[in-house]
Design an enzyme around this catalytic site. Structure first.
Site, PDB file in Angstrom:
ATOM      1  N   ASP A 147       0.774  -1.190  -0.084  1.00 24.10           N
ATOM      2  CA  ASP A 147       0.037  -0.116  -0.106  1.00 24.10           C
ATOM      3  C   ASP A 147       0.964   1.260   0.043  1.00 24.10           C
ATOM      4  O   ASP A 147       2.210   1.199   0.115  1.00 24.10           O
ATOM      5  CB  ASP A 147      -0.903  -0.058   1.168  1.00 24.10           C
ATOM      6  CG  ASP A 147      -1.662   1.065   1.444  1.00 24.10           C
ATOM      7  OD1 ASP A 147      -2.281   1.550   0.184  1.00 24.10           O
ATOM      8  OD2 ASP A 147      -2.035   1.817   2.341  1.00 24.10           O
ATOM      9  N   SER A 148       0.427   2.370   0.056  1.00 25.50           N
ATOM     10  CA  SER A 148       1.196   3.649  -0.157  1.00 25.50           C
ATOM     11  C   SER A 148       1.316   4.094   1.013  1.00 25.50           C
ATOM     12  O   SER A 148       2.362   4.906   1.405  1.00 25.50           O
ATOM     13  CB  SER A 148       0.188   4.719  -0.731  1.00 25.50           C
ATOM     14  OG  SER A 148      -0.840   5.042  -0.128  1.00 25.50           O
ATOM     15  N   TYR A 195      -0.724   8.000  -2.701  1.00 19.47           N
ATOM     16  CA  TYR A 195      -0.961   7.954  -4.235  1.00 19.47           C
ATOM     17  C   TYR A 195      -2.175   8.627  -4.692  1.00 19.47           C
ATOM     18  O   TYR A 195      -2.024   8.865  -5.845  1.00 19.47           O
ATOM     19  CB  TYR A 195      -1.178   6.302  -4.303  1.00 19.47           C
ATOM     20  CG  TYR A 195       0.057   5.495  -4.349  1.00 19.47           C
ATOM     21  CD1 TYR A 195       1.218   5.797  -3.857  1.00 19.47           C
ATOM     22  CD2 TYR A 195       0.171   4.138  -4.752  1.00 19.47           C
ATOM     23  CE1 TYR A 195       2.345   5.110  -3.600  1.00 19.47           C
ATOM     24  CE2 TYR A 195       1.238   3.334  -4.460  1.00 19.47           C
ATOM     25  CZ  TYR A 195       2.359   3.956  -4.121  1.00 19.47           C
ATOM     26  OH  TYR A 195       3.416   2.992  -3.808  1.00 19.47           O
ATOM     27  N   GLY A 196      -3.362   8.714  -3.964  1.00 19.02           N
ATOM     28  CA  GLY A 196      -4.474   9.323  -4.416  1.00 19.02           C
ATOM     29  C   GLY A 196      -4.450  10.642  -4.946  1.00 19.02           C
ATOM     30  O   GLY A 196      -5.390  10.788  -5.499  1.00 19.02           O
ATOM     31  N   CYS A 206      -4.415  -1.205  -2.023  1.00 21.77           N
ATOM     32  CA  CYS A 206      -4.538   0.144  -2.187  1.00 21.77           C
ATOM     33  C   CYS A 206      -5.643   0.186  -3.067  1.00 21.77           C
ATOM     34  O   CYS A 206      -5.644  -0.480  -4.202  1.00 21.77           O
ATOM     35  CB  CYS A 206      -3.244   0.491  -2.794  1.00 21.77           C
ATOM     36  SG  CYS A 206      -3.147   2.358  -3.243  1.00 21.77           S
ATOM     37  N   ASN A 207      -6.527   1.115  -2.827  1.00 26.80           N
ATOM     38  CA  ASN A 207      -7.735   1.194  -3.877  1.00 26.80           C
ATOM     39  C   ASN A 207      -7.394   1.966  -4.933  1.00 26.80           C
ATOM     40  O   ASN A 207      -7.791   1.902  -6.206  1.00 26.80           O
ATOM     41  CB  ASN A 207      -8.902   1.948  -2.958  1.00 26.80           C
ATOM     42  CG  ASN A 207      -9.627   1.192  -2.373  1.00 26.80           C
ATOM     43  OD1 ASN A 207     -10.917   0.784  -2.838  1.00 26.80           O
ATOM     44  ND2 ASN A 207      -9.327   0.817  -1.065  1.00 26.80           N
ATOM     45  N   THR A 208      -6.470   2.969  -4.811  1.00 30.53           N
ATOM     46  CA  THR A 208      -5.892   3.784  -5.847  1.00 30.53           C
ATOM     47  C   THR A 208      -5.084   3.067  -6.859  1.00 30.53           C
ATOM     48  O   THR A 208      -5.408   3.067  -8.412  1.00 30.53           O
ATOM     49  CB  THR A 208      -5.139   5.119  -5.408  1.00 30.53           C
ATOM     50  OG1 THR A 208      -5.589   6.044  -4.793  1.00 30.53           O
ATOM     51  CG2 THR A 208      -4.667   5.743  -6.742  1.00 30.53           C
ATOM     52  N   GLU A 261      -2.992   8.637   8.934  1.00 33.25           N
ATOM     53  CA  GLU A 261      -1.443   8.380   8.846  1.00 33.25           C
ATOM     54  C   GLU A 261      -1.087   8.931  10.174  1.00 33.25           C
ATOM     55  O   GLU A 261       0.052   8.596  10.973  1.00 33.25           O
ATOM     56  CB  GLU A 261      -0.561   9.152   7.848  1.00 33.25           C
ATOM     57  CG  GLU A 261      -1.040   8.235   6.552  1.00 33.25           C
ATOM     58  CD  GLU A 261      -0.147   7.251   6.359  1.00 33.25           C
ATOM     59  OE1 GLU A 261       1.119   7.262   6.963  1.00 33.25           O
ATOM     60  OE2 GLU A 261      -0.282   6.334   5.437  1.00 33.25           O
ATOM     61  N   CYS A 267     -10.996   3.391   0.331  1.00 29.16           N
ATOM     62  CA  CYS A 267      -9.611   3.720   0.493  1.00 29.16           C
ATOM     63  C   CYS A 267      -9.075   2.533   1.710  1.00 29.16           C
ATOM     64  O   CYS A 267      -9.899   2.790   2.736  1.00 29.16           O
ATOM     65  CB  CYS A 267      -9.109   5.071   0.755  1.00 29.16           C
ATOM     66  SG  CYS A 267      -7.478   5.278   1.171  1.00 29.16           S
ATOM     67  N   THR A 268      -8.210   2.077   1.740  1.00 35.96           N
ATOM     68  CA  THR A 268      -7.719   1.162   2.672  1.00 35.96           C
ATOM     69  C   THR A 268      -7.150   1.885   3.892  1.00 35.96           C
ATOM     70  O   THR A 268      -7.096   1.305   5.195  1.00 35.96           O
ATOM     71  CB  THR A 268      -6.792   0.018   2.528  1.00 35.96           C
ATOM     72  OG1 THR A 268      -5.436   0.822   1.956  1.00 35.96           O
ATOM     73  CG2 THR A 268      -6.870  -0.830   1.568  1.00 35.96           C
ATOM     74  N   HIS A 269      -7.167   3.211   4.112  1.00 34.78           N
ATOM     75  CA  HIS A 269      -6.723   4.025   5.350  1.00 34.78           C
ATOM     76  C   HIS A 269      -8.023   4.330   5.853  1.00 34.78           C
ATOM     77  O   HIS A 269      -8.196   4.592   7.166  1.00 34.78           O
ATOM     78  CB  HIS A 269      -6.166   5.444   4.927  1.00 34.78           C
ATOM     79  CG  HIS A 269      -4.726   5.362   4.596  1.00 34.78           C
ATOM     80  ND1 HIS A 269      -4.287   4.924   3.359  1.00 34.78           N
ATOM     81  CD2 HIS A 269      -3.658   5.810   5.076  1.00 34.78           C
ATOM     82  CE1 HIS A 269      -2.948   5.207   3.449  1.00 34.78           C
ATOM     83  NE2 HIS A 269      -2.372   5.506   4.398  1.00 34.78           N
TER      84      HIS A 269
END
Length: 235
Positions: free
Chosen positions: A11-12, A43-44, A74-76, A152, A184-186
């Site tokens: 992931d980012s 990344y988004g 990562c969805n993006t 984050e 988004c995985t965040h």
């Protein structure tokens, strides 16, 4: 037959840890290599070519670690680069978008909201797959770029996070969505704040659990699971 090689996950940043946790709970005997590209998060907000390059580099790095599969947590990257990634390796490459769509279709009454990064929403990947499965669905999208830095920084609740969530989600509440895909995985890190704003009648969809089931089923189909009783490792 069995396959003791680890599963690669990237992931980012830290968002992919929500996917990693679901995978480890579902597949306790599997080992994993996790790559969080925190140097280039998020990344988004980046262009499609840049996201594809970053995702390709991450995938190739994991293949050099002798993994048996790659999970794009990562969805993006899943929205923009998944087709490209499947051409740079012969390994199975799993994305997070299809499982999220599957989970939403299982619970929605007809109005689905999608929140994600600017790049994920611009790709309309969720909308395309949802409408292809059910032409009668109403799909509403909203980019929520500040959710990533909040996650984050560990600002999972409190006044600032609730204020940002309320501002972002107001249009979706007004639209009357009954299901909200956390695209988004965040975002599962902020699930409580998002749920507080949307209310108890809206189903929140986190693709991590469905993805973990899909990976488990595919490993079994390919007879590529770790041997029973194996000690799990995380790198």
């Amino acid at each position: 037959m069995s396959d003791a090689r680890p599963i690669g996950v990237f992931d980012s940043g830290i968002g992919g840890l929500t996917v990693l946790r679901a995978l480890r709970e579902r597949l306790p005997e599997e080992s994993f290599v996790y790559l969080g590209d925190t140097a280039r998060v998020p990344y988004g907000t980046k262009g499609a070519d840049t996201v594809t390059r970053f995702a390709t580099e991450a995938t190739l790095l994991l293949t050099r670690r002798n993994v048996k599969a790659v999970v794009v947590a990562c969805n993006t990257a899943s929205a923009i680069a998944i087709d490209r990634l499947r051409t740079v390796t012969d390994l199975p490459v799993y994305g997070v978008i299809e499982p999220g769509v599957e989970a939403a279709l299982a619970v929605t009454s007809g109005r689905v909201g999608v929140i994600g990064t600017l790049a994920t929403l611009a790709s309309d990947r969720y909308g395309q797959l949802l409408r292809a499965a059910r032409a009668d669905l109403v799909v509403e999208g909203k980019a929520c770029p500040l959710f990533v830095p909040l996650a984050e920084e560990g600002w999972v609740d409190g006044g600032v996070t609730l204020a940002v969530a309320s501002t972002y989600l107001e249009d979706l509440r007004t639209a009357g969505v009954d299901t909200l895909i956390l695209g988004c995985t965040h975002y599962p890190i902020l699930k409580k704040a998002i749920g507080d704003v949307m209310g108890p009648d809206v189903q929140l969809v986190d693709s991590a659990l469905v993805l973990a089931e899909a990976v488990a089923a595919d490993l079994q189909r390919r007879d590529a699971q770790a041997e029973a009783g194996s000690a799990s490792r995380l790198e």
